[in-house]
Design an enzyme around this catalytic site. Structure first.
Site, PDB file in Angstrom:
ATOM      1  N   CYS A  33       9.040  -4.493   6.483  1.00 29.08           N
ATOM      2  CA  CYS A  33       7.577  -4.593   6.617  1.00 29.08           C
ATOM      3  C   CYS A  33       7.188  -5.300   7.906  1.00 29.08           C
ATOM      4  CB  CYS A  33       7.015  -5.355   5.415  1.00 29.08           C
ATOM      5  SG  CYS A  33       5.216  -5.534   5.480  1.00 29.08           S
ATOM      6  N   GLU A  74      -6.138  -7.261   9.339  1.00 24.17           N
ATOM      7  CA  GLU A  74      -6.522  -5.857   9.375  1.00 24.17           C
ATOM      8  C   GLU A  74      -6.875  -5.363   7.977  1.00 24.17           C
ATOM      9  OE1 GLU A  74      -4.015  -4.449  13.267  1.00 24.17           O
ATOM     10  OE2 GLU A  74      -2.998  -4.311  11.356  1.00 24.17           O
ATOM     11  N   CYS A  91       1.043   1.793   5.106  1.00 24.45           N
ATOM     12  CA  CYS A  91       1.711   0.705   4.376  1.00 24.45           C
ATOM     13  C   CYS A  91       2.763   0.054   5.243  1.00 24.45           C
ATOM     14  CB  CYS A  91       2.475   1.238   3.166  1.00 24.45           C
ATOM     15  SG  CYS A  91       1.473   1.770   1.832  1.00 24.45           S
ATOM     16  N   CYS A 120       2.215 -13.236   6.556  1.00 25.21           N
ATOM     17  CA  CYS A 120       2.793 -13.243   5.204  1.00 25.21           C
ATOM     18  C   CYS A 120       3.972 -14.200   5.181  1.00 25.21           C
ATOM     19  CB  CYS A 120       3.259 -11.832   4.823  1.00 25.21           C
ATOM     20  SG  CYS A 120       3.725 -11.678   3.083  1.00 25.21           S
ATOM     21  N   CYS A 136      -8.194  -0.858   1.660  1.00 23.96           N
ATOM     22  CA  CYS A 136      -6.954  -1.621   1.559  1.00 23.96           C
ATOM     23  C   CYS A 136      -7.198  -2.930   2.305  1.00 23.96           C
ATOM     24  CB  CYS A 136      -5.829  -0.811   2.190  1.00 23.96           C
ATOM     25  SG  CYS A 136      -4.290  -1.720   2.295  1.00 23.96           S
ATOM     26  N   CYS A 178      10.178  -9.427   3.612  1.00 25.44           N
ATOM     27  CA  CYS A 178      10.691  -8.074   3.386  1.00 25.44           C
ATOM     28  C   CYS A 178      11.111  -7.469   4.735  1.00 25.44           C
ATOM     29  CB  CYS A 178       9.625  -7.205   2.743  1.00 25.44           C
ATOM     30  SG  CYS A 178       8.966  -7.923   1.231  1.00 25.44           S
TER      31      CYS A 178
HETATM   32  N1  SAH Z   1       2.795  -8.417  -0.628  1.00 22.16           N
HETATM   33  C1  SAH Z   1       2.192  -7.431  -1.496  1.00 22.16           C
HETATM   34  C2  SAH Z   1       1.046  -6.724  -0.834  1.00 22.16           C
HETATM   35  C3  SAH Z   1       1.435  -5.846   0.343  1.00 22.16           C
HETATM   36  S1  SAH Z   1       1.332  -4.218  -0.189  1.00 22.16           S
HETATM   37  C4  SAH Z   1       3.254  -6.462  -1.964  1.00 22.16           C
HETATM   38  O1  SAH Z   1       4.366  -6.518  -1.467  1.00 22.16           O
HETATM   39  O2  SAH Z   1       2.990  -5.686  -2.869  1.00 22.16           O
HETATM   40  C5  SAH Z   1       2.099  -3.317   1.036  1.00 22.16           C
HETATM   41  C6  SAH Z   1       2.952  -2.230   0.424  1.00 22.16           C
HETATM   42  O3  SAH Z   1       3.594  -1.481   1.451  1.00 22.16           O
HETATM   43  C7  SAH Z   1       4.070  -2.813  -0.424  1.00 22.16           C
HETATM   44  O4  SAH Z   1       4.330  -1.982  -1.504  1.00 22.16           O
HETATM   45  C8  SAH Z   1       5.214  -2.799   0.546  1.00 22.16           C
HETATM   46  O5  SAH Z   1       6.449  -2.857  -0.105  1.00 22.16           O
HETATM   47  C9  SAH Z   1       4.998  -1.485   1.264  1.00 22.16           C
HETATM   48  N2  SAH Z   1       5.610  -1.427   2.573  1.00 22.16           N
HETATM   49  C10 SAH Z   1       5.913  -2.445   3.394  1.00 22.16           C
HETATM   50  N3  SAH Z   1       6.468  -1.984   4.532  1.00 22.16           N
HETATM   51  C11 SAH Z   1       6.488  -0.633   4.426  1.00 22.16           C
HETATM   52  C12 SAH Z   1       6.886   0.407   5.304  1.00 22.16           C
HETATM   53  N4  SAH Z   1       7.369   0.139   6.502  1.00 22.16           N
HETATM   54  N5  SAH Z   1       6.747   1.672   4.862  1.00 22.16           N
HETATM   55  C13 SAH Z   1       6.220   1.945   3.660  1.00 22.16           C
HETATM   56  N6  SAH Z   1       5.814   1.008   2.802  1.00 22.16           N
HETATM   57  C14 SAH Z   1       5.931  -0.274   3.180  1.00 22.16           C
END
Ligand code: SAH
Length: 345
Positions: A120, A93, A338, A113, A106, A117
Site C-alpha cells: 500500500c 486525499e 485502492c 497511516c 472514499c 502493509c
Molecule cells: N486501513 C484500512 C482502510 C484502507 S482501505 C484497511 O486496510 O482496510 C484501502 C483498501 O485498499 C484496503 O483493503 C487495502 O488492503 C487495499 N489496498 C491497499 N493497497 C492496495 C493496492 N496497491 N492495490 C489494491 N488494493 C490495495
C-alpha cells in the site's frame, strides 16, 4: 498561534450555551450550527441571517477550520480525486467513484497511516495525525457537492477506504458518522456507509458494543498467519485467531454480514492452500468476499495474479456457497485507486 477554539468542536447544546452565557438568545446557536454543518459555511461572513455584530463576536472567539479542496483531478472513467488541504497545511486525499446511477465517496481518516502493509502506497507516508470529525465530514460534504455538480444526484454511499486506519482513530470516525447521518448533517443512512479496517480485534469488538449500524469490511488478503504477517506485518500483534474471535463477537451483536477485501498476488496467495484457508475463514461469520484488482505501486514485489488464479478463487468460493464479487480498479490513471493514495499530486 491563535488561541481561538475550533467552533465545530462544539456540540449544538454547547453552542447554544455559549450564546446564552454571552447574553444572546439560545436559538442563535441553532442558526450558527446549521450554517456550520448543513450549509458548510467556510467563514462567519457567510452566515447572512446573523447580525454583523454577532458575527464579529464569533470571529473574536472562534475559528472555522474548514478544509479546502486544493486540486481536483478527473479520471477518464469519471472518478474524481480531491487533494484536501487541512487548516495546518497537511494534505489528505479523497475520491468520488461513480458507478451506474450511484456515486461513492472514499474518504481518509488519518494523515498517512501507522500500519505497514507492504503493498500500500499510503503506508509509506508516516502517520502525521488523526483527522478531526469535521475534517472527515468536510471531505464527504465536498464530494456530495461534486456528485451534484457532475452527476446530478446526491452522494449515495461512503467508504472509509482512503488514507489511514479508521479504527485507530475510533472516536473521531464515529463522531463524523454521527454527523453524516444526522438530519443536521447530510442525513445519510448508516446502511450506506462502510468502515474498512485492516483488522484491529479490540476495536471491532468495541464497534459491536457501541451497536453501530454501518457496515464493516476487513482487508484480509490472506487467511494464513505466516503469509499475512509477511505482507501486513502488524498481523504479528493481531493474529487471525484474535480477528476471528472479534468477528464472531461482532456478528453475535449486530447480525451484520462482514465483507472481506482480498487481492490475489502472484506467488503470494495464489495457491490452492491459500484458497482453502480463505474458504475456512469464511465459515467464521456470514460474509462476502470482494476480490480487488491490484494497483501496482512503484516497485515490483507484488504482481496481480494470473487470471487462472482469480478464476480458481471464484469457482472454489462459489462452490462453497460464499458470495464473491470482483472489483475492477477505478481512477488508476490519476492514482486514485485502492492503495494508491500517497499525495503524489
Ligand atoms: N486501513 C484500512 C482502510 C484502507 S482501505 C484497511 O486496510 O482496510 C484501502 C483498501 O485498499 C484496503 O483493503 C487495502 O488492503 C487495499 N489496498 C491497499 N493497497 C492496495 C493496492 N496497491 N492495490 C489494491 N488494493 C490495495
Amino acid at each position: 498561534m491563535s488561541q481561538k477554539k475550533d467552533i465545530r468542536a462544539l456540540t449544538k447544546d454547547e453552542l447554544r450555551e455559549f450564546f446564552v452565557e454571552n447574553g444572546y438568545k439560545a436559538f442563535r446557536g441553532n442558526q450558527v450550527y446549521e450554517w456550520l454543518w448543513s450549509k458548510s459555511a467556510h467563514t462567519f461572513e457567510d452566515m447572512t441571517n446573523i447580525s454583523k455584530e454577532t458575527r464579529q463576536m464569533l470571529q473574536e472567539n472562534f475559528v472555522i477550520n474548514h478544509i479546502e479542496v486544493d486540486t481536483m483531478q478527473r479520471s477518464k472513467d469519471g472518478t474524481v480525486k480531491n487533494a484536501v488541504r487541512l487548516h495546518d497545511g497537511l494534505v489528505v486525499e479523497s475520491v468520488l467513484i461513480p458507478t451506474g446511477t450511484r456515486t461513492t465517496a472514499c474518504v481518509s481518516s488519518q494523515v498517512g497511516c501507522s500500519l505497514d502493509c507492504l503493498f500500500c502506497a499510503t503506508a509509506r507516508l508516516k502517520k502525521m495525525r488523526n483527522l478531526n470529525p469535521d475534517e472527515i465530514f468536510d471531505q464527504v460534504a465536498a464530494i456530495n457537492k461534486e456528485s451534484l455538480l457532475y452527476y446530478n444526484h446526491k452522494l449515495s454511499n461512503i467508504v472509509f477506504m482512503g488514507m489511514g486506519e479508521p479504527l485507530m482513530n475510533y472516536n473521531n470516525v464515529l463522531k463524523s458518522i454521527e454527523k453524516i447521518t444526522s438530519p443536521e448533517g447530510l442525513g445519510m443512512s448508516p446502511k450506506r456507509i462502510t468502515v474498512s479496517t485492516s483488522g484491529v480485534p479490540k476495536m471491532i469488538k468495541k464497534l459491536a458494543d457501541d451497536d453501530v449500524k454501518f457496515n464493516l469490511a476487513v482487508s484480509l488478503h490472506s487467511a494464513i498467519d505466516e503469509v499475512r504477517t509477511k505482507i501486513m506485518p502488524f498481523n504479528e500483534n493481531f493474529p487471525l485467531k484474535d480477528l476471528k474471535e472479534a468477528l464472531e463477537y461482532w456478528y453475535a451483536k449486530t447480525s451484520s454480514r462482514v465483507t472481506y477485501e482480498y487481492v490475489v498476488w502472484n506467488g503470494i496467495n495464489d495457491t490452492r492452500e491459500a484458497i482453502m484457508a480463505l474458504v475456512d475463514f469464511c465459515k467464521v461469520v456470514p460474509c462476502k468476499v470482494n476480490l480487488i484488482e491490484y494497483n501496482p505501486i512503484d516497485d515490483g514485489d507484488f504482481q496481480q495474479a494470473k487470471p487462472q488464479a482469480i478464476s480458481d478463487y471464484i469457482s472454489i468460493l462459489e462452490m462453497n456457497d460464499i458470495i464473491v464479487n470482483v472489483r475492477r480498479s477505478r481512477g488508476k490513471d490519476i492514482d486514485a485507486a485502492c492503495g494508491q493514495l500517497a499525495n503524489k499530486s
